[in-house]
Design an enzyme around this catalytic site. Structure first.
Site, PDB file in Angstrom:
ATOM      1  N   LYS A  56     -19.212  19.299  13.972  1.00  0.00           N
ATOM      2  CA  LYS A  56     -20.852  19.048  13.825  1.00  0.00           C
ATOM      3  C   LYS A  56     -21.438  20.282  13.325  1.00  0.00           C
ATOM      4  O   LYS A  56     -22.294  20.068  12.250  1.00  0.00           O
ATOM      5  CB  LYS A  56     -21.215  18.515  15.048  1.00  0.00           C
ATOM      6  CG  LYS A  56     -20.433  17.020  15.260  1.00  0.00           C
ATOM      7  CD  LYS A  56     -20.848  16.478  16.651  1.00  0.00           C
ATOM      8  CE  LYS A  56     -20.107  15.274  16.829  1.00  0.00           C
ATOM      9  NZ  LYS A  56     -20.363  14.752  18.159  1.00  0.00           N
ATOM     10  N   GLN A 100     -22.826  16.433  23.517  1.00  0.00           N
ATOM     11  CA  GLN A 100     -21.539  16.149  23.394  1.00  0.00           C
ATOM     12  C   GLN A 100     -21.097  15.189  24.732  1.00  0.00           C
ATOM     13  O   GLN A 100     -21.079  15.746  25.999  1.00  0.00           O
ATOM     14  CB  GLN A 100     -20.460  17.067  23.153  1.00  0.00           C
ATOM     15  CG  GLN A 100     -19.277  16.668  22.873  1.00  0.00           C
ATOM     16  CD  GLN A 100     -19.067  15.814  21.538  1.00  0.00           C
ATOM     17  OE1 GLN A 100     -19.821  16.121  20.485  1.00  0.00           O
ATOM     18  NE2 GLN A 100     -18.340  14.928  21.586  1.00  0.00           N
ATOM     19  N   ASP A 123     -27.991  10.829  17.872  1.00  0.00           N
ATOM     20  CA  ASP A 123     -27.087   9.865  18.197  1.00  0.00           C
ATOM     21  C   ASP A 123     -27.260   8.431  18.276  1.00  0.00           C
ATOM     22  O   ASP A 123     -26.606   7.702  18.414  1.00  0.00           O
ATOM     23  CB  ASP A 123     -26.179  10.639  19.402  1.00  0.00           C
ATOM     24  CG  ASP A 123     -25.090  11.267  19.259  1.00  0.00           C
ATOM     25  OD1 ASP A 123     -24.615  11.244  18.046  1.00  0.00           O
ATOM     26  OD2 ASP A 123     -24.682  12.194  20.147  1.00  0.00           O
TER      27      ASP A 123
END
Ligand code: NDP
Length: 287
Positions: A56, A100, A123
């Site tokens: 990422k 994460q 997200d």
């Protein structure tokens, strides 16, 4: 009917999206003198999570987005993690925050995700952003479901009036994808299946579009598909011979009209959508 399905090349489509995004990022920086920035938070040393986060961060660089990687040891207290998130929420140079998953077992994942400012929640896991999605007024689209929608759109696959069967009802993939497919504009008729669905094949065989997000290697086989169906395989499963999806590619590709490979299908799209959300977060803050 073709003997072999056309492959939907997610790697290529994601690259096109990243190229378009790189141009948009340059324009944004020129117009605002601000560089969009993603802060990634990784707790512990789970090897798969390390790879995901590294990918990422690297992807940000390629499109001109700044990134920060905050690595915390596995025994970090939840309070310390919340303090870091509060700091990043306040930091005006940070536009997107991603934590994460999975977090270590001693942490309350819901609580941690709710601590991320909804305006920086790239997200789209925060309840405010989930609620906005359900109401059809999303601020950010969740990355994997958005990636699937982009694959369909950019391949020219019509969803309006089609029967889409989504297998898997997780909060990060199946459920939001069902919402996006049924939303005005996409206009599919959606059936959402899960582990308690009786006679799954009776549903998948009716589907014009089958989306597998189950987490079980090669679970959906060719005999469970209607000839000509479009098959999107979200699954990523590591088995002895490498990575496979939730769809048995060999049998499914003989029946489907279009199919995504694993790897190289949905996976690359997820990261591309994260980059889009980071730019959108910066655009919203600078408006
Ligand atoms: P979850 O484990 O959270 O959810 C799996 C879903 O599948 C659940 O809703 C479960 O039902 C359902 N399911 C399990 N067994 C069956 C069955 N026998 N029949 C029908 N449905 C079943 O997984 P995720 O949604 O997080 O991930 C799904 C897959 O996608 C995984 O392989 C994951 O690695 C991959 N993934 C890939 C991404 C990418 O970028 N390519 C991103 C995110 C995930 P129930 O709710 O009843 O338990």
């Amino acid at each position: 009917m073709p003997d072999t399905a056309q492959i939907i090349n997610g790697k290529l489509i994601a690259q096109q999206i990243r190229d378009e995004l790189a141009v948009e990022v340059v324009e944004f920086i020129q117009n605002n003198s601000v560089v969009p920035c993603l802060a990634a938070v990784l707790v512990g040393d789970d090897p798969a999570s390390q790879v995901y986060v590294r990918n990422k961060v690297k992807a940000c660089e390629h499109v001109g987005i700044d990134s920060q990687l905050h690595r915390l040891p596995a025994d970090t207290t939840q309070d310390d993690l919340l303090k870091l998130i509060a700091k990043l929420n306040k930091d005006e140079s940070v536009h997107g925050i991603l934590v994460q998953l999975p977090l270590p077992a001693h942490m309350d994942t819901d609580l941690v995700l709710q601590a991320v400012s909804p305006a920086k929640d790239v997200d789209a896991f925060h309840p405010v952003n989930v609620g906005r999605l359900v109401q059809g007024k999303p601020r950010f689209l969740p990355c994997t479901p958005h990636g699937v929608m982009q694959l369909l759109k950019r391949t020219g696959i019509e969803t309006a009036g089609k029967h889409a069967v989504v297998v898997g009802r997780s909060d990060i993939v199946g459920k939001p994808l069902a919402i996006l497919l049924a939303a005005k504009g996409a206009d599919a008729t959606v059936t959402l299946c899960h582990s308690r669905t009786k006679d799954l094949a009776s549903f998948t065989r009716q589907a014009d579009i089958v989306i597998a997000a189950i987490g079980k290697p090669e679970f959906i086989t060719g005999d469970m598909l209607k000839p000509g169906a479009v098959v999107i395989d979200v699954g990523v499963n590591r088995i002895d011979r490498g990575l496979v999806g939730d769809v048995e590619y060999e049998s499914a590709s003989k029946v489907a009209s279009y199919i995504t490979p694993v790897p190289g299908g949905v996976g690359p799209m997820t990261i591309a959508m994260l980059l889009i959300n980071t730019l959108r977060a910066a655009q919203q803050l600078e408006l």
